[in-house]
Write a protein that holds these residues in place. Structure first.
Motif, PDB file in Angstrom:
ATOM      1  N   VAL A   1       0.877  -1.172   0.000  1.00  0.00           N
ATOM      2  CA  VAL A   1       0.000   0.000   0.000  1.00  0.00           C
ATOM      3  C   VAL A   1       0.915   1.223   0.000  1.00  0.00           C
ATOM      4  O   VAL A   1       1.586   1.507   0.997  1.00  0.00           O
ATOM      5  CB  VAL A   1      -0.934   0.017   1.226  1.00  0.00           C
ATOM      6  CG1 VAL A   1      -1.808   1.263   1.203  1.00  0.00           C
ATOM      7  CG2 VAL A   1      -1.790  -1.238   1.257  1.00  0.00           C
TER       8      VAL A   1
ATOM      9  N   ARG B   1      -0.127   8.042  -1.107  1.00  0.00           N
ATOM     10  CA  ARG B   1      -0.995   8.523  -2.180  1.00  0.00           C
ATOM     11  C   ARG B   1      -0.201   9.083  -3.353  1.00  0.00           C
ATOM     12  O   ARG B   1      -0.540   8.861  -4.514  1.00  0.00           O
ATOM     13  CB  ARG B   1      -1.957   9.576  -1.630  1.00  0.00           C
ATOM     14  CG  ARG B   1      -2.993  10.054  -2.646  1.00  0.00           C
ATOM     15  CD  ARG B   1      -3.951  11.041  -2.006  1.00  0.00           C
ATOM     16  NE  ARG B   1      -4.669  10.419  -0.901  1.00  0.00           N
ATOM     17  CZ  ARG B   1      -5.783   9.717  -1.059  1.00  0.00           C
ATOM     18  NH1 ARG B   1      -6.297   9.533  -2.266  1.00  0.00           N
ATOM     19  NH2 ARG B   1      -6.396   9.200  -0.009  1.00  0.00           N
TER      20      ARG B   1
ATOM     21  N   ARG C   1       1.049   6.244  -5.690  1.00  0.00           N
ATOM     22  CA  ARG C   1       0.150   5.215  -6.197  1.00  0.00           C
ATOM     23  C   ARG C   1       0.068   5.144  -7.715  1.00  0.00           C
ATOM     24  O   ARG C   1      -0.090   4.048  -8.266  1.00  0.00           O
ATOM     25  CB  ARG C   1      -1.238   5.396  -5.579  1.00  0.00           C
ATOM     26  CG  ARG C   1      -1.245   5.033  -4.100  1.00  0.00           C
ATOM     27  CD  ARG C   1      -2.569   5.292  -3.426  1.00  0.00           C
ATOM     28  NE  ARG C   1      -2.441   5.141  -1.976  1.00  0.00           N
ATOM     29  CZ  ARG C   1      -3.389   5.426  -1.108  1.00  0.00           C
ATOM     30  NH1 ARG C   1      -4.568   5.873  -1.547  1.00  0.00           N
ATOM     31  NH2 ARG C   1      -3.179   5.273   0.190  1.00  0.00           N
ATOM     32  N   PRO C   2       0.184   6.256  -8.454  1.00  0.00           N
ATOM     33  CA  PRO C   2       0.188   6.116  -9.919  1.00  0.00           C
ATOM     34  C   PRO C   2       1.371   5.326 -10.445  1.00  0.00           C
ATOM     35  O   PRO C   2       1.345   4.843 -11.578  1.00  0.00           O
ATOM     36  CB  PRO C   2       0.231   7.575 -10.411  1.00  0.00           C
ATOM     37  CG  PRO C   2      -0.322   8.383  -9.283  1.00  0.00           C
ATOM     38  CD  PRO C   2       0.127   7.687  -8.043  1.00  0.00           C
TER      39      PRO C   2
ATOM     40  N   ARG D   1       0.401  -0.082  -9.144  1.00  0.00           N
ATOM     41  CA  ARG D   1      -0.912  -0.552  -8.689  1.00  0.00           C
ATOM     42  C   ARG D   1      -1.104  -1.976  -9.192  1.00  0.00           C
ATOM     43  O   ARG D   1      -0.755  -2.292 -10.330  1.00  0.00           O
ATOM     44  CB  ARG D   1      -2.027   0.344  -9.217  1.00  0.00           C
ATOM     45  CG  ARG D   1      -3.403  -0.017  -8.697  1.00  0.00           C
ATOM     46  CD  ARG D   1      -4.410   1.080  -9.007  1.00  0.00           C
ATOM     47  NE  ARG D   1      -4.631   1.231 -10.444  1.00  0.00           N
ATOM     48  CZ  ARG D   1      -5.523   0.530 -11.144  1.00  0.00           C
ATOM     49  NH1 ARG D   1      -6.262  -0.405 -10.542  1.00  0.00           N
ATOM     50  NH2 ARG D   1      -5.682   0.731 -12.425  1.00  0.00           N
TER      51      ARG D   1
ATOM     52  N   SER E   1      -3.849  -4.972  -9.901  1.00  0.00           N
ATOM     53  CA  SER E   1      -5.278  -5.140 -10.127  1.00  0.00           C
ATOM     54  C   SER E   1      -5.578  -6.564 -10.579  1.00  0.00           C
ATOM     55  O   SER E   1      -4.868  -7.123 -11.425  1.00  0.00           O
ATOM     56  CB  SER E   1      -5.760  -4.155 -11.193  1.00  0.00           C
ATOM     57  OG  SER E   1      -7.103  -4.418 -11.551  1.00  0.00           O
TER      58      SER E   1
ATOM     59  N   SER F   1      -9.769 -10.428  -6.329  1.00  0.00           N
ATOM     60  CA  SER F   1      -8.357 -10.183  -6.030  1.00  0.00           C
ATOM     61  C   SER F   1      -7.512 -11.129  -6.869  1.00  0.00           C
ATOM     62  O   SER F   1      -7.994 -12.134  -7.401  1.00  0.00           O
ATOM     63  CB  SER F   1      -8.073 -10.408  -4.534  1.00  0.00           C
ATOM     64  OG  SER F   1      -8.236 -11.787  -4.210  1.00  0.00           O
TER      65      SER F   1
ATOM     66  N   ALA G   1       3.953  -3.932 -12.100  1.00  0.00           N
ATOM     67  CA  ALA G   1       2.773  -3.265 -11.565  1.00  0.00           C
ATOM     68  C   ALA G   1       2.224  -2.311 -12.624  1.00  0.00           C
ATOM     69  O   ALA G   1       2.942  -1.892 -13.537  1.00  0.00           O
ATOM     70  CB  ALA G   1       3.129  -2.498 -10.301  1.00  0.00           C
ATOM     71  N   ARG G   2       0.952  -2.001 -12.500  1.00  0.00           N
ATOM     72  CA  ARG G   2       0.354  -1.000 -13.393  1.00  0.00           C
ATOM     73  C   ARG G   2       0.961   0.360 -13.068  1.00  0.00           C
ATOM     74  O   ARG G   2       0.964   0.798 -11.927  1.00  0.00           O
ATOM     75  CB  ARG G   2      -1.161  -0.998 -13.210  1.00  0.00           C
ATOM     76  CG  ARG G   2      -1.892  -0.043 -14.127  1.00  0.00           C
ATOM     77  CD  ARG G   2      -3.385  -0.247 -14.042  1.00  0.00           C
ATOM     78  NE  ARG G   2      -3.780  -1.468 -14.747  1.00  0.00           N
ATOM     79  CZ  ARG G   2      -4.098  -1.513 -16.037  1.00  0.00           C
ATOM     80  NH1 ARG G   2      -4.059  -0.400 -16.766  1.00  0.00           N
ATOM     81  NH2 ARG G   2      -4.451  -2.647 -16.598  1.00  0.00           N
TER      82      ARG G   2
END
Length: 229
Positions: A26, A29, A32-33, A36, A38, A49, A76-77
């Motif tokens: 996590v 903020r 985070r871009p 991520r 998914s 999940s 990761a995205r």
């Protein structure tokens, strides 16, 4: 490394994430871009999940990890984009013993395919090729995958073997680094849009091979994301 009918080799620098599927990072903020994870990017893309999607895949093959730990190696995205040529899942039982390895392959046509592997002590397993990846290879042959659990160093390889033809080999090597916020920022600055560059590089080198006269193999009928072996 492609050895026939044209000899061709390339290297690409990037970074990957090694994460516990039950404890995905996590990020603050602001970061985070940059990273991520998914469930829509893996297996059927419909599970709540990634762990649930993997457990569903294993259940189809009669395997229950009973909550054992799963490590995933993947991109990761990043800024809304992700492309994972290969995602690897090391699946453990509740006693900590490795039960199996899952290799999830994505091609540039938006299709996915997962291979269930029971590796030996060296992390090696063989499996029949059952998915169209490169437009220059037909869907037959055998993969020898060497996917040992990463330590401080990462050393993976996938070798495609076909009768009468030299093998095609892809390898991933790297060094483990802690995923701190400063380290992530440095990597993002050094490799901006890293996953987009991966898919763009695949297409770029494909065009070069096409211009050099490498014949294209016909693509079979559309394979859905549910396809597994």
């Amino acid at each position: 490394m492609r050895r026939a009918p044209l000899r061709y080799a390339l290297r690409h620098r990037t970074y990957l994430w090694l994460v516990d599927l039950d404890h995905l990072p996590v990020l603050p903020r602001f970061f985070r871009p940059l990273a991520r994870f998914s469930a829509a990017d893996h297996f059927l893309g419909r599970a709540p999940s990634i762990r649930a999607a993997l457990d569903g895949f294993l259940d189809e093959h009669g395997i229950d990890l009973h909550g054992g730990r799963v490590l995933m190696l993947a991109h990761a995205r990043m800024f809304g984009h992700v492309f994972n040529p290969l995602t690897v899942y090391w699946c453990h039982g509740p006693d900590g013993a490795l039960r199996c390895v899952v290799a999830e392959v994505h091609n540039t046509y938006g299709q996915r395919h997962a291979y269930l592997l029971h590796t030996d002590a060296a992390g090696t397993a063989a499996v029949a090729k059952d998915f169209y990846v490169s437009p220059f290879y037909p869907v037959h042959g055998c993969y020898e995958m060497r996917l040992p659990l990463p330590g401080e160093r990462l050393r993976l390889s996938v070798q495609l073997q076909r009768p009468g033809s030299p093998p095609f080999t892809a390898a991933v090597q790297g060094t483990r680094r802690a995923a701190t916020a400063p380290a992530l920022l440095r990597l993002a600055l050094r490799h901006p849009w890293s996953t987009l560059k991966v898919s763009a590089a695949i297409r770029f080198h494909g065009i070069r091979l096409l211009l050099r006269g490498l014949p294209v193999q016909p693509r079979p009928g559309r394979r859905t994301p549910e396809s597994t072996s």
